[in-house]
Design a protein around this motif. Structure first.
Motif, PDB file in Angstrom:
ATOM      1  N   MET A 241       0.845  -1.178   0.000  1.00  0.00           N
ATOM      2  CA  MET A 241       0.000   0.000   0.000  1.00  0.00           C
ATOM      3  C   MET A 241       0.889   1.240   0.000  1.00  0.00           C
ATOM      4  N   THR A 242       0.993   1.900  -1.164  1.00  0.00           N
ATOM      5  CA  THR A 242       1.870   3.053  -1.325  1.00  0.00           C
ATOM      6  C   THR A 242       1.054   4.334  -1.290  1.00  0.00           C
ATOM      7  N   ILE A 243       1.425   5.247  -0.403  1.00  0.00           N
ATOM      8  CA  ILE A 243       0.742   6.537  -0.317  1.00  0.00           C
ATOM      9  C   ILE A 243       1.796   7.632  -0.202  1.00  0.00           C
ATOM     10  N   THR A 244       1.434   8.838  -0.615  1.00  0.00           N
ATOM     11  CA  THR A 244       2.353   9.968  -0.542  1.00  0.00           C
ATOM     12  C   THR A 244       2.304  10.584   0.847  1.00  0.00           C
TER      13      THR A 244
ATOM     14  N   THR B  48     -12.097   0.678   4.126  1.00  0.00           N
ATOM     15  CA  THR B  48     -12.898   0.194   5.249  1.00  0.00           C
ATOM     16  C   THR B  48     -12.076  -0.684   6.174  1.00  0.00           C
ATOM     17  N   GLY B  49     -11.155  -1.483   5.597  1.00  0.00           N
ATOM     18  CA  GLY B  49     -10.299  -2.330   6.417  1.00  0.00           C
ATOM     19  C   GLY B  49      -9.268  -1.556   7.199  1.00  0.00           C
ATOM     20  N   VAL B  50      -8.706  -0.495   6.620  1.00  0.00           N
ATOM     21  CA  VAL B  50      -7.727   0.332   7.327  1.00  0.00           C
ATOM     22  C   VAL B  50      -8.404   1.134   8.428  1.00  0.00           C
ATOM     23  N   LEU B  51      -9.602   1.631   8.153  1.00  0.00           N
ATOM     24  CA  LEU B  51     -10.276   2.495   9.122  1.00  0.00           C
ATOM     25  C   LEU B  51     -10.763   1.732  10.347  1.00  0.00           C
ATOM     26  N   LEU B  52     -11.153   0.464  10.190  1.00  0.00           N
ATOM     27  CA  LEU B  52     -11.762  -0.267  11.300  1.00  0.00           C
ATOM     28  C   LEU B  52     -10.871  -0.337  12.543  1.00  0.00           C
TER      29      LEU B  52
ATOM     30  N   LEU C 104     -10.123  -7.521   3.884  1.00  0.00           N
ATOM     31  CA  LEU C 104     -10.089  -6.074   4.081  1.00  0.00           C
ATOM     32  C   LEU C 104      -9.016  -5.668   5.086  1.00  0.00           C
ATOM     33  N   ILE C 105      -8.678  -6.570   5.997  1.00  0.00           N
ATOM     34  CA  ILE C 105      -7.610  -6.331   6.966  1.00  0.00           C
ATOM     35  C   ILE C 105      -6.503  -7.343   6.693  1.00  0.00           C
ATOM     36  N   ASP C 106      -5.288  -6.835   6.471  1.00  0.00           N
ATOM     37  CA  ASP C 106      -4.140  -7.711   6.224  1.00  0.00           C
ATOM     38  C   ASP C 106      -2.894  -7.060   6.814  1.00  0.00           C
ATOM     39  N   GLY C 107      -1.744  -7.648   6.547  1.00  0.00           N
ATOM     40  CA  GLY C 107      -0.497  -7.128   7.116  1.00  0.00           C
ATOM     41  C   GLY C 107      -0.215  -5.685   6.756  1.00  0.00           C
ATOM     42  N   PRO C 108      -0.222  -5.302   5.462  1.00  0.00           N
ATOM     43  CA  PRO C 108       0.055  -3.910   5.096  1.00  0.00           C
ATOM     44  C   PRO C 108      -0.934  -2.919   5.718  1.00  0.00           C
ATOM     45  N   SER C 109      -2.205  -3.299   5.781  1.00  0.00           N
ATOM     46  CA  SER C 109      -3.181  -2.369   6.360  1.00  0.00           C
ATOM     47  C   SER C 109      -2.931  -2.170   7.852  1.00  0.00           C
ATOM     48  N   LEU C 110      -2.502  -3.227   8.538  1.00  0.00           N
ATOM     49  CA  LEU C 110      -2.223  -3.109   9.972  1.00  0.00           C
ATOM     50  C   LEU C 110      -0.968  -2.275  10.230  1.00  0.00           C
ATOM     51  N   LEU C 111       0.015  -2.344   9.325  1.00  0.00           N
ATOM     52  CA  LEU C 111       1.195  -1.496   9.466  1.00  0.00           C
ATOM     53  C   LEU C 111       0.816  -0.020   9.357  1.00  0.00           C
TER      54      LEU C 111
END
Length: 253
Positions: free
Chosen positions: A1-4, A46-50, A200-207
Motif C-alpha cells: 500500500m503506497t501513499i504519498t 474500510t479495512g484500514v479504518l476499522l 479487508l484487513i491484512d499485514g500492510p493495512s495493519l502497518l
C-alpha cells in the motif's frame, strides 16, 4: 500500500477526527470515512479504518464507561448482528467501484438521516413525551439496529444511525456518549473476523494502522476537553456539509 506524504497527512488528520468524534460528537467520523475512501481504494479504506475506529472506541469507553445504558444496548444487538451479516454478504460480491458508489450513497443518506434526527429531537423536546419516546425507541430498535449493522459493516458509517436512535430515545450527553462508546467497541470488534475473512484487513493495512492510531489520542483528548463547551448545533451543521461533499466526491470520482 503506497501513499504519498500528503495522503498520509490527510489520513492522520482523519484519524485525529476519529478520536475527537468518539469523545465529543458521535457520528462526526463520517468525515474520516470520506477522507479514507478518497485516499485509499474504497474496499481497502474500510479495512484500514476499522482498527483506527476500535482504538478510538477503547479511549471512549475508558472515558465514559460508567454512563452506558445497557438495556438499550441489549435491545439493539440482535438486530445489529443481522445487519452485519447482510453487509458481509454484500461485500462478498461488491467490487471497488460498487463499494465507492455505495459509500458515497451511504454518506449522503447519513447526512439526510442526521438532519431528520435533529429535527425529530427538537420536536420531541418541545413537548412532554418521555413515556411515548421510550415506547417509540423500543419499537424502532429492530429497524435502527439492522440499518446500523449494515452501514457499519459496509462503510463503517453506523454512527449517525446510532446517534439518531439515542437522541430520539431522549439520552442526555454523557449517557449518550457512554452508551455509544460501548456499542461501537463491541460491534466494531465483532466485525474484525468478517473483515479479515474478506481480505479487508491484512499485514500492510495493519502497518498503516500502527502509525495512524497515534493520531487518535490527541483527537480524543481534545474532544474530552471540548465536550462540555462545544456548540453542538453548529458542529453538526459543519459535519453534515462535509459529509455531503465527501459523498458527492465519491459518487463523481
Amino acid at each position: 500500500m503506497t501513499i504519498t506524504v500528503w495522503e498520509f497527512a490527510v489520513l492522520a488528520l482523519a484519524a485525529g477526527l476519529v478520536g475527537f468524534s468518539k469523545t465529543a460528537v458521535s457520528g462526526a467520523n463520517t468525515i474520516s470515512l470520506a477522507a479514507f475512501a478518497a485516499v485509499l481504494p474504497a474496499r481497502a479504506s474500510t479495512g484500514v479504518l476499522l482498527p483506527v475506529l476500535i482504538f478510538g472506541d477503547v479511549l471512549a469507553v475508558l472515558t465514559y464507561r460508567r454512563h452506558a445504558h445497557w438495556p438499550t444496548l441489549w435491545r439493539l444487538f440482535p438486530a445489529v448482528g443481522a445487519g452485519v451479516l447482510v453487509g458481509t454478504v454484500f461485500l462478498l460480491f461488491a467490487d471497488d467501484a460498487v463499494m465507492r458508489t455505495s459509500i458515497g450513497a451511504i454518506l449522503l443518506f447519513m447526512a439526510a438521516v442526521t438532519v431528520w434526527r435533529r429535527r425529530s429531537a427538537e420536536r420531541a423536546a418541545a413537548r412532554d413525551a418521555g413515556a411515548a419516546r421510550e415506547r417509540a425507541s423500543r419499537a424502532a430498535a429492530p429497524s435502527y439496529g439492522v440499518l446500523g449493522g449494515f452501514t457499519t459493516m459496509v462503510a463503517n458509517a453506523g454512527g449517525p444511525v446510532m446517534s439518531m436512535y439515542l437522541l430520539s430515545a431522549g439520552f442526555q450527553k454523557l449517557s449518550f456518549l457512554g452508551t455509544s462508546a460501548w456499542f461501537f467497541l463491541i460491534v466494531n470488534t465483532s466485525k474484525v473476523p468478517f473483515s479479515v475473512g474478506l481480505g479487508l484487513i491484512d499485514g500492510p493495512s495493519l502497518l498503516l494502522d500502527a502509525a495512524l492510531v497515534l493520531f487518535v489520542i490527541p483527537g480524543a483528548l481534545i474532544g474530552r476537553a471540548c465536550v462540555h463547551r462545544i456548540d453542538q448545533r453548529l458542529f453538526e451543521q459543519l459535519v453534515i456539509g462535509a459529509t455531503v461533499l465527501g459523498g458527492l466526491q465519491l459518487l463523481l470520482r
